[in-house]
Design an enzyme around this catalytic site. Structure first.
Site, PDB file in Angstrom:
ATOM      1  N   THR A  19       0.813  -1.220   0.000  1.00 57.27           N
ATOM      2  CA  THR A  19       0.000   0.000   0.000  1.00 57.27           C
ATOM      3  C   THR A  19       0.846   1.268   0.000  1.00 57.27           C
ATOM      4  OG1 THR A  19      -1.808  -1.119   1.101  1.00 57.27           O
ATOM      5  CG2 THR A  19      -1.742   1.253   1.362  1.00 57.27           C
ATOM      6  N   THR A 116       1.823  -4.843   3.977  1.00 60.56           N
ATOM      7  CA  THR A 116       1.693  -5.229   5.385  1.00 60.56           C
ATOM      8  C   THR A 116       1.017  -6.582   5.580  1.00 60.56           C
ATOM      9  OG1 THR A 116      -0.397  -4.042   5.527  1.00 60.56           O
ATOM     10  CG2 THR A 116       1.587  -2.847   6.206  1.00 60.56           C
TER      11      THR A 116
END
Ligand code: ASN
Length: 535
Positions: A19, A116
């Site tokens: 991201t 993540t």
């Protein structure tokens, strides 16, 4: 662990996706290229003036000065393709490890920019792939893209660069929300909040606030100058099975079928599982087929303390991934006395340099105390802890001296089998044999003699006076142990008289008879016990 010195630290930042660099396309986030170009526009990530003044090449970015005379320079290596980390596999992590290996000598440290969702897995994998790591490797990423107004990406990446650039923490770490964790202890705990990771069973290695606090005891130490080894052939056929109450044996059987070669089994509490015979049988059969089963508790804190099925407990800590069970649970027998508790405590110390130094300082004395008490359990625990039982304490005594003095034949046997030198002298010049004689331990004397112990010329000469004293007191037992140790009982004392002269003068007939029976047999041989009444 040391703070970096020198004015320039060079880092390699491997950008794999996630991201942090994503852009919105048709309403969804997709991995975005050109992270280095974005960073170049952000003053917190690049000091263009400094770069120009120093003629840095186009691919090098330079952070503003963190300290007055230090600069962190870094190069962003963008992977092709970039990934949402949900799509990362072992193959991609192997490529990251190999990239680090290729550039290992050129850079002081490494940052891996990663999505993540699987960052905790990546950090874990990399920690095992990189053996003998002597440099800092930090994984980081973000919950929001770095160019978004409200993003955690900027702080996370800057923190990761500063940690890798300013500190030598020779581990694969994960930096998120001001905390540096040991990578293989982390887990993603939140899908949205910026505090996305935690390390429930190990405190952070470092915490960043107004000051950076490094938890030095926790940071792993590098041993020697061993070269980096990258393990790139990783087994893919490894499964993860979380036990739950009532899990059917048939389901476990289906799971354990080939090609599965290894399984991490998440058990309850401190490593427990259902004890249903059909389930245990499935596990037993699988281990007999060669399947490796690692028992791991699904609790977030604590440790596995029981080996639940054959071959399922992996006890060797490779990269700081394991929390050792509490020592008292491992070795209840050590808890019975103060000495055992002391050793338990030593066993439980974390592997920091300070802890190692403390252990090394205490171990010879502890080993002597254990040997003197004949406590084999504690001696064994010390051996497992890496103690060299041949080391001497402050008196120059080995545990063999102490065991001989205490008259503990089993401890003496164990130490002799462990290769402790039978003829070491302590600071007073005493050998284990002399101490066994003084303590009157014929069983121990026999063992030491068999192992090649002998009294020194000085000990033999000095024995004369002691022999006269024993003869005067009609101490037959005392004379017998000297004889057994190889002393010449005809050795004169300080005034030239022998033990026989003294015994005759004192009218100690039993002693006279004993000494006369030895005449002609005087020397360093061990007599048969039957000629030594009372031994
Ligand atoms: N799906 C993203 C990834 O793991 C999530 C993130 O990076 N925050 O690549």
């Amino acid at each position: 662990m040391a703070r970096a010195v020198g004015s320039e630290r060079k880092l390699l930042a491997v950008y794999t996706g996630g991201t942090i660099g994503m852009r919105s396309e048709l309403g969804v986030l997709v991995p975005g290229t050109g992270l280095a170009a974005i960073l170049r526009t952000l003053p917190m990530f690049h000091d263009e003036e400094h770069a120009r003044a120093h003629g840095l090449s186009e691919d090098i970015l330079v952070l503003p000065p963190a300290t007055p005379n230090q600069r962190i320079l870094y190069t962003v290596l963008e992977c092709q393709p970039l990934f949402d980390s949900s799509d990362m596999t072992i193959a991609e992590w192997v490529r990251i490890a190999q990239t680090i290996e290729r550039h290992y000598k050129e850079y002081h440290g490494f940052v891996v920019i990663h999505g993540t969702d699987t960052m905790a897995f990546a950090a874990s994998m990399l920690s095992f792939m990189l053996e003998n790591l002597q440099k800092t490797v930090v994984l980081t990423g973000a919950q929001m893209p770095i160019h978004a107004l409200w993003s955690d990406g900027r702080e996370n990446l800057l923190g990761a660069l500063l940690m890798a650039g300013q500190y030598v923490i020779p581990e694969v770490c994960l930096f998120f929300q001001n905390q540096l964790f040991r990578g293989n202890r982390t887990t993603k705990v939140d899908a949205r909040r910026f505090a996305a990771f935690c390390s429930p069973n190990l405190p952070p290695l470092a915490t960043v606030g107004a000051d950076v606090t490094v938890n030095r005891e926790l940071v792993r130490k590098v041993g020697g100058k061993a070269e980096l080894v990258v393990h790139s052939s990783m087994e893919q056929d490894v499964g993860l099975l979380r036990l739950y109450p009532g899990i059917p044996a048939a389901l476990v059987r289906a799971f354990l079928q080939p090609p599965l070669k290894g399984m991490v089994m998440e058990t309850f509490g401190s490593g427990n599982g259902p004890t249903k015979p059909d389930l245990l049988q499935e596990l037993q059969m699988a281990t007999e087929r060669g399947l490796v089963i690692v028992n791991c508790t699904h609790c977030l804190q604590g440790a596995v303390t029981t080996d639940y099925a054959a071959g399922m407990l992996l006890t060797k800590d490779l990269r700081g991934e394991m929390t050792a069970p509490l020592v008292e649970e491992c070795r209840p027998s050590l808890q019975g006395n103060a000495l055992g508790r002391g050793v338990s405590w030593l066993l439980g110390l974390s592997g920091s340099q300070e802890a190692d130094a403390l252990r090394n300082a205490l171990m010879p004395s502890l080993a002597c105390a254990a040997a003197h008490a004949g406590n084999l359990e504690v001696l064994q625990a010390l051996v497992e802890l890496g103690s060299d039982l041949g080391l001497v304490d402050f008196n120059g005594q080995t545990p063999l001296h102490a065991a001989a003095q205490g008259g503990h034949a089993e401890a003496v046997t164990m130490l002799l089998q462990g290769g402790v030198d039978v003829n070491t002298r302590d600071t007073d010049g005493f050998s284990p044999l002399l101490l066994a004689v003084r303590g009157r331990h014929p069983g121990v004397i026999g063992l030491l003699r068999e192992a090649g112990a002998s009294l020194s010329t000085q000990e033999l000469e000095e024995a004369g006076t002691e022999l006269c004293r024993l003869a005067y007191r009609a101490d037959l037992e005392g004379l017998q142990v000297w004889w057994q140790a190889g002393a010449d009982l005809g050795q004169p004392g300080y005034d030239g008289h022998s033990a026989l002269h003294v015994a005759e003068a004192a009218g100690n007939l039993a002693v006279v008879a004993f000494l006369q029976s030895l005449e002609g047999a005087v020397g360093a041989q061990v007599p048969c016990p039957e000629v030594l009444p009372g031994v």
